[in-house]
Design a protein around this motif. Structure first.
Motif, PDB file in Angstrom:
ATOM      1  N   ALA A 184       0.643  -1.050   0.010  1.00 37.98           N
ATOM      2  CA  ALA A 184       0.047  -0.158   0.106  1.00 37.98           C
ATOM      3  C   ALA A 184       0.776   1.175  -0.158  1.00 37.98           C
ATOM      4  N   PHE A 185       0.260   2.217  -0.622  1.00 38.72           N
ATOM      5  CA  PHE A 185       1.151   3.524  -0.739  1.00 38.72           C
ATOM      6  C   PHE A 185       0.215   4.763  -0.734  1.00 38.72           C
ATOM      7  N   ASP A 186       0.689   5.746   0.110  1.00 36.58           N
ATOM      8  CA  ASP A 186       0.079   7.136  -0.023  1.00 36.58           C
ATOM      9  C   ASP A 186      -0.424   7.592  -1.430  1.00 36.58           C
ATOM     10  N   LEU A 187      -1.593   8.258  -1.513  1.00 40.71           N
ATOM     11  CA  LEU A 187      -1.876   8.509  -2.674  1.00 40.71           C
ATOM     12  C   LEU A 187      -2.140  10.186  -2.915  1.00 40.71           C
ATOM     13  N   THR A 188      -2.263  10.533  -4.308  1.00 34.71           N
ATOM     14  CA  THR A 188      -2.502  11.878  -4.525  1.00 34.71           C
ATOM     15  C   THR A 188      -3.522  12.048  -5.662  1.00 34.71           C
ATOM     16  N   ARG A 189      -4.132  12.945  -5.855  1.00 34.47           N
ATOM     17  CA  ARG A 189      -5.108  13.199  -7.104  1.00 34.47           C
ATOM     18  C   ARG A 189      -4.273  13.723  -8.102  1.00 34.47           C
ATOM     19  N   LEU A 190      -4.261  12.973  -9.521  1.00 32.32           N
ATOM     20  CA  LEU A 190      -3.643  13.565 -10.696  1.00 32.32           C
ATOM     21  C   LEU A 190      -4.727  13.792 -11.719  1.00 32.32           C
ATOM     22  N   CYS A 191      -4.844  14.722 -12.569  1.00 34.68           N
ATOM     23  CA  CYS A 191      -5.535  15.059 -13.600  1.00 34.68           C
ATOM     24  C   CYS A 191      -4.782  15.500 -14.667  1.00 34.68           C
ATOM     25  N   LEU A 192      -5.127  15.069 -15.806  1.00 34.62           N
ATOM     26  CA  LEU A 192      -4.420  15.518 -17.184  1.00 34.62           C
ATOM     27  C   LEU A 192      -5.166  15.531 -18.314  1.00 34.62           C
ATOM     28  N   GLU A 193      -4.934  16.419 -19.244  1.00 38.02           N
ATOM     29  CA  GLU A 193      -5.673  16.446 -20.610  1.00 38.02           C
ATOM     30  C   GLU A 193      -4.619  16.558 -21.751  1.00 38.02           C
ATOM     31  N   VAL A 194      -5.034  16.115 -22.795  1.00 36.80           N
ATOM     32  CA  VAL A 194      -4.042  16.218 -23.951  1.00 36.80           C
ATOM     33  C   VAL A 194      -4.589  17.417 -24.678  1.00 36.80           C
ATOM     34  N   ILE A 195      -4.140  18.320 -25.016  1.00 31.49           N
ATOM     35  CA  ILE A 195      -4.309  19.476 -25.803  1.00 31.49           C
ATOM     36  C   ILE A 195      -3.594  19.702 -26.874  1.00 31.49           C
ATOM     37  N   ASP A 196      -4.029  20.257 -28.053  1.00 30.82           N
ATOM     38  CA  ASP A 196      -3.154  20.752 -29.306  1.00 30.82           C
ATOM     39  C   ASP A 196      -2.408  21.976 -28.897  1.00 30.82           C
TER      40      ASP A 196
END
Length: 240
Positions: A184-196
């Motif tokens: 088990a590992f501590d967690l974080t929130r990650l968001c990404l989006e591919v843009i031109d």
């Protein structure tokens, strides 16, 4: 009916319509008598042992025919991420949310002839053996937390430990559902989006984030979810 419990967590990050994939695994039950117990090999090298007269129905001792379905998921198989229930998101003994790195999962479901659920009776334990590949055995600790899938919460819950024996993890369990050996590992929130180059969202791009404890993909060029903290991750992009 006729399939193991499945599903996933999904983390939306826009108001757009999104989609995700899950794959349900068909059950292929075996039959035995409760007064005989069972020792059974599970495809992939896993194993299950239940002692004789160790069954209950609705909290009462059960005698009779047992229909049992089992499956094992290989943590190194990409298909596991669409067939396992939930995400690799767990709740440890301290009530903390964790991201999990799986060393293998086993599901066991038991019913009587009428399709009623059977469980292990109070005081009875079963043995589960999780195979470790030549790659995983070198990184496997001598003990590892054991987690069961809570269908009501849709999350993995820490319960007990598994012990490394040669190239396997071995565990005793007092009830059946999905069982999972995980660091088990501590967690974080990650968001990404591919843009031109114009800052516009790019369609028809499959994006995947992978690491020791995670694989998350989206077919629309955007990912948003929970990942391990302080861990190197790989981003892959595919034109679909």
């Amino acid at each position: 009916d006729g399939y193991f419990v499945g599903g996933t967590h999904y983390f939306p990050n826009t108001v757009e319509t999104k989609s995700t994939e899950i794959t349900l695994i068909k059950e292929e039950p075996m039959v035995f008598q409760s007064n005989e117990g069972i020792t059974s090999s599970i495809a992939g090298g896993a194993q299950l042992t239940i002692p004789a007269n160790g069954f209950s129905k609705n909290g009462q001792d059960y005698q009779g025919q047992v229909n049992i379905a089992t499956t094992w998921l290989n943590p190194e198989d990409d298909a596991t991420f669409s067939t396992m229930p939930g995400a690799l998101l767990g709740l440890n003994n301290l009530g903390e949310s964790q991201i999990l790195q799986s060393f293998g999962m086993i599901a066991v479901e038991m019913t009587d002839n009428q399709g009623n659920e059977l469980q292990l009776k109070d005081g009875t334990t079963a043995n589960l053996t999780f195979p470790l590949s030549s790659t995983l055995v070198n990184s496997a600790n001598s003990e590892i937390p054991l987690w069961h899938f809570d269908e009501d919460q849709g999350i993995w819950v820490e319960e007990g430990k598994a012990t490394k024996v040669n190239n396997t993890y071995v565990a005793e369990v007092s009830h059946f559902s999905w069982w999972n050996c995980d660091d088990a590992f501590d967690l974080t929130r990650l968001c990404l989006e591919v843009i031109d180059q114009n800052g516009e969202h790019v369609q028809n791009i499959k994006s995947c984030i992978t690491g020791d404890a995670i694989r998350s993909c989206d077919n629309n060029g955007a990912i948003c979810g929970l990942v391990p903290s302080d861990m190197s991750l790989t981003l892959e992009l595919f034109d679909i």
